[in-house]
Enzyme design. Structure first.
Site, PDB file in Angstrom:
ATOM      1  N   ASN A 132     -70.369 -55.982 -19.903  1.00  0.00           N
ATOM      2  CA  ASN A 132     -71.008 -57.262 -19.600  1.00  0.00           C
ATOM      3  C   ASN A 132     -70.396 -58.424 -20.379  1.00  0.00           C
ATOM      4  O   ASN A 132     -69.618 -59.203 -19.854  1.00  0.00           O
ATOM      5  CB  ASN A 132     -72.509 -57.177 -19.906  1.00  0.00           C
ATOM      6  CG  ASN A 132     -73.275 -56.386 -18.876  1.00  0.00           C
ATOM      7  OD1 ASN A 132     -73.427 -56.847 -17.752  1.00  0.00           O
ATOM      8  ND2 ASN A 132     -73.751 -55.231 -19.249  1.00  0.00           N
ATOM      9  N   ASP A 133     -70.762 -58.501 -21.655  1.00  0.00           N
ATOM     10  CA  ASP A 133     -70.410 -59.669 -22.460  1.00  0.00           C
ATOM     11  C   ASP A 133     -68.904 -59.820 -22.663  1.00  0.00           C
ATOM     12  O   ASP A 133     -68.402 -60.937 -22.780  1.00  0.00           O
ATOM     13  CB  ASP A 133     -71.119 -59.588 -23.819  1.00  0.00           C
ATOM     14  CG  ASP A 133     -72.632 -59.458 -23.648  1.00  0.00           C
ATOM     15  OD1 ASP A 133     -73.185 -60.155 -22.780  1.00  0.00           O
ATOM     16  OD2 ASP A 133     -73.241 -58.648 -24.364  1.00  0.00           O
ATOM     17  N   VAL A 134     -68.164 -58.704 -22.717  1.00  0.00           N
ATOM     18  CA  VAL A 134     -66.723 -58.773 -22.986  1.00  0.00           C
ATOM     19  C   VAL A 134     -65.931 -59.247 -21.763  1.00  0.00           C
ATOM     20  O   VAL A 134     -64.717 -59.418 -21.849  1.00  0.00           O
ATOM     21  CB  VAL A 134     -66.175 -57.408 -23.472  1.00  0.00           C
ATOM     22  CG1 VAL A 134     -66.816 -57.024 -24.790  1.00  0.00           C
ATOM     23  CG2 VAL A 134     -66.365 -56.317 -22.436  1.00  0.00           C
TER      24      VAL A 134
END
Length: 421
Positions: A345-347
């Protein structure tokens, strides 16, 4: 630890081993099941270890104070104060960090922040330090000592609650450093050269690892130390609700992958939770046999700890030369036909590049949005560990593949095999 415990038991002066044996049995009964955890739970398992170590340091320090008070030398009282302050805040801080990583319902996952938070935290910590100084001047004040320990326990909670999920791996490393430093201080109190050396090694290595991880995340060390990352922006959340996403079936995904000449697979925590690495290996094998060039893009903090994805993919016997670091993959992604994101997700969040209001702004990411087609395997549209929405999911060339990572990859493999897998 076995040598340390054994050496202590053989030391002359131990009158009754009964309680020692009881304690060892209880410790073993707790430690063995704690050690038998899946790899996805290793970060919170590590945080619990830090909490136990810090609790030990704090209890030993408290016992030493009450055994020696009021005749405590000034140097001993100063390192004793440092020991229990660091031990206390590490104990509660580690428990909060473990709870956040385990996603316990009664511990808020997202940062708890308010105006002037850092000033409040530093003031409370300063109060504990002042109490330590007063105890050095007059050690015969048990109420003051217990108040100092109590404040240290509160400080641990206050330091960790404003820290968001994206920075939690760095925080675990920092707590490791605190635990080591408190153990070194205990070494001075107990006159143990072994504890001083071991604690100093632990403290310095944890600190160095924290700094390295901050550089990998493009984070300021002081910002991670004082928290408040991972706050959800109301405007961004509202914009996401108005947007629409395109989804695809395993049959459609298999067709797109079969027609590609270059595919980059980006694994994340979702792959680890689903234990999908072996199915990913099958997908890699079948695409490679069809002449598709397949590589893996590994973000330095994908998952919940450094090297998490490398270990999982190596476990599935994926050739190590196929695992590429973020910098190498990013230069290839504009020429990539398909970027397949499996539970990351965040990466992969493009907001880190462009949205200055985003809590992850400035964090290096994998530029999967630059590939010709992006396919994201995800259970739902829920945000990632940092608690923020991902604009990647709403792009015109992004296809959302909703479902369990292991099951969806298995369905794609079956389609690519002609339905006979």
């Amino acid at each position: 630890m076995l040598l340390a415990v054994g050496g202590t038991l053989f030391e002359k002066g131990i009158i009754d081993l009964q309680w020692v044996i009881v304690a060892l049995a209880i410790g073993a009964a707790i430690g063995i099941p704690l050690g038998l955890v899946q790899m996805t739970a290793v970060p919170q398992r590590t945080a619990v270890s830090h909490a136990f170590g810090a609790a030990c340091v704090t209890l030993v320090g408290t016992a030493e104070f009450f055994l020696r008070s009021p005749n405590v030398p000034k140097f001993t009282m100063s390192v004793l104060s440092l020991e229990v302050i660091l031990g206390g805040l590490t104990f509660t801080g580690s428990l909060i960090a473990a709870g956040k990583l385990q996603e316990l319902k009664f511990i808020p996952q997202r940062p708890v922040t308010y105006r002037g938070q850092n000033i409040v935290n530093l003031t409370i910590l300063a109060a504990a330090v002042v109490m330590g100084v007063l105890l050095v001047l007059n050690p015969g004040q048990p109420i003051l000592f217990l108040s100092m320990v109590g404040i240290a326990l509160v400080v641990g909670v206050m330091l960790i609650i404003p820290i968001g999920g994206a920075d939690m791996p760095t925080v675990i490393s920092l707590l490791n450093s605190y635990a080591g430093l408190s153990a070194a201080a205990m070494g001075f109190v107990l006159n143990s050269k072994l504890l001083i050396v071991a604690g100093a090694l632990d403290g310095s290595s944890g600190f160095i690892l924290s700094v390295i991880m901050c550089k990998a995340m493009n984070r300021s060390f002081t910002n991670v130390l004082f928290g408040a990352f991972g706050q959800v922006q109301a405007a961004a959340a509202g914009a996401a609700e108005a947007a629409t996403v395109r989804s695809a079936s395993p049959e459609e995904a298999a067709g797109i992958l079969a027609a590609a000449s270059k595919v980059v697979i980006v694994p994340g925590y979702g792959m680890a939770v689903a234990q999908a690495q072996h199915k990913v290996r099958e997908l890699y094998d079948i695409l490679t046999k069809k002449g598709v060039e397949v590589t893996f893009g590994i973000h330095p903090v994908a998952g919940r700890m450094p090297g998490h994805m490398n270990v999982l993919l190596a476990e599935a016997d994926i050739p190590y030369d196929r695992l590429h670091e973020m910098e190498d993959v990013n230069s290839d992604l504009p020429q990539t036909d398909v970027a397949l994101v499996i539970g990351a997700n965040d990466v992969t969040n493009p907001a880190a590049r462009s949205d200055t209001s985003s809590p992850i702004y400035g964090m290096p990411i994998l530029d999967v949005d630059k590939a010709r087609t992006v396919m994201v395997i995800k259970r739902s549209m829920n945000p990632g560990f940092a608690g923020i929405d991902n604009p990647l999911y709403y792009l015109d060339h992004t296809l959302m593949l909703f479902g369990d990572a292991k099951g969806f990859v298995s369905d794609i493999v079956r389609e690519l095999s002609g339905g006979h897998h």
